[in-house]
Design an enzyme around this catalytic site. Structure first.
Site, short mmCIF file in Angstrom:
data_model
loop_
_atom_site.label_atom_id
_atom_site.label_comp_id
_atom_site.label_asym_id
_atom_site.label_seq_id
_atom_site.Cartn_x
_atom_site.Cartn_y
_atom_site.Cartn_z
N CYS A 121 6.43 -2.90 2.58
CA CYS A 121 7.69 -3.60 2.36
C CYS A 121 8.13 -4.32 3.65
CB CYS A 121 8.77 -2.65 1.84
SG CYS A 121 10.20 -3.53 1.14
N HIS A 219 6.39 -0.51 -3.03
CA HIS A 219 6.60 0.84 -2.49
C HIS A 219 5.71 1.86 -3.19
CE1 HIS A 219 9.92 0.27 0.32
NE2 HIS A 219 10.38 -0.64 -0.52
N GLU A 221 4.99 4.55 -2.03
CA GLU A 221 5.52 5.87 -1.63
C GLU A 221 6.78 6.26 -2.40
OE1 GLU A 221 7.79 3.18 1.27
OE2 GLU A 221 6.30 3.08 -0.34
#
Length: 247
Positions: A121, A219, A221
Site C-alpha cells: 500500500c 492489503h 495482510e
C-alpha cells in the site's frame, strides 16, 4: 543469506510511526495489519520491526541492512513535496516527513545493493516516489476503499489484471484482493515496471527492472483474508533472497 541461531532468514518490517494522537481508529487498523504481517511472516522468518518516523534515516537504513529482506507497510499519505506536488488536496491525511525520508532511503539503498524489498500500500507508493515517480493524490475511482473501514474493518475487494511475464506475477494468486487506499501510483518511477492493475486501470503492483524490489497496492495482510496470498508474497521474498546469495 544471514541468519539468526534458528537458521531462518531475517525480515525487517518498517512501519511509519508508533503512535497517532487523535487518530485512534486509524492507528488500531494499522496495528492490526502490522500484527497480521508479523504473525504470518514469523512462521518462516526471524522478524524485527521499527518505526521510521521515530528512528530516522540512519537507524532505519541500518536495520534494513542487517536483515535479509524488508517489508514497508501502510500508513498515512506520503508528503507531497517529495514527489513535486502540493498540500490541500481532498482526503489529505497527516504527513510524517521524517518517516518518508527514512523509508525512501531504505528503498534507494535496497536498489543499490540489489536487496529484497516489498512495499505494501503506502509502501508501494514510497517505492515509486523514491525512484522519482508521482502519485494520484485522491483517487476518484470507486471500489478501492470503503467509507466505513475504520468502524467495521471491512475492506473493498476487486480483481486484478496481471502481466504474467513479470517476476512478481509468480507470487500473485488468482483471487480478489482487499483494498483500502485513496492514493495510488501515477507516473512510474525510474526502472519500475507495471505488474498488475485493477480492472479500472489503477496501478496495483510494480517491480524493479533489475533489483528484487516489489510493491503491491492492496492489503494481503488484512486479518479477514486468507493468509495464502500474503504467504505467497513472503515466499517470493525468500526465493529471491536465496537467489541473491547464490549469485
Amino acid at each position: 543469506m544471514s541468519t539468526r541461531p534458528t537458521g531462518r532468514p531475517r525480515l525487517f518490517v518498517s512501519n511509519v510511526v508508533s503512535s497517532r494522537v487523535g487518530a485512534h481508529e486509524f492507528h488500531h487498523l494499522v496495528t492490526l495489519l502490522s500484527s497480521r504481517l508479523v504473525e504470518v511472516a514469523s512462521r518462516d522468518w526471524e522478524v524485527t520491526w521499527a518505526f521510521a518516523q521515530d528512528e530516522g534515516v540512519r537507524a532505519t537504513v541500518s536495520r534494513a541492512r542487517e536483515a535479509d529482506a524488508v517489508v514497508l507497510l501502510g500508513g498515512e499519505d506520503v508528503s507531497p513535496d517529495l514527489y513535486g506536488a502540493t498540500t490541500g488536496y481532498p482526503g489529505e491525511s497527516r504527513h510524517h516527513h521524517g518517516g518518508d525520508l527514512a523509508q525512501i532511503a531504505v528503498v534507494r539503498d535496497a536498489v543499490r545493493r540489489r536487496s529484497p524489498l516489498l512495499g505494501i500500500c503506502r509502501g508501494a507508493q514510497i517505492i515509486n516516489v523514491a525512484l522519482g515517480g508521482t502519485l494520484v493524490q485522491d483517487l476518484q475511482v470507486p471500489g478501492h476503499r470503503t467509507e466505513t473501514l475504520l468502524q467495521d474493518l471491512n475492506f473493498a475487494r476487486h480483481g486484478l489484471v496481471v502481466d504474467r511475464t513479470r517476476r512478481l506475477s509468480r507470487a500473485i494468486l488468482d483471487t480478489e484482493v482487499h483494498s483500502a487506499h485513496h492514493q495510488a501510483i501515477d507516473r512510474l518511477g525510474e526502472s519500475l515496471l507495471l505488474t498488475a492493475t485493477a480492472p479500472d486501470g489503477s496501478v496495483e503492483a510494480v517491480e524493479h527492472t533489475s533489483a528484487p524490489v516489489y510493491g503491491v497496492q492492496w492489503h494481503p495482510e488484512d486479518p479477514a483474508s486468507d493468509p495464502g496470498p500474503l504467504g505467497a508474497l513472503l515466499d517470493h521474498l525468500r526465493i529471491v533472497t536465496r537467489e541473491r546469495v547464490a549469485a
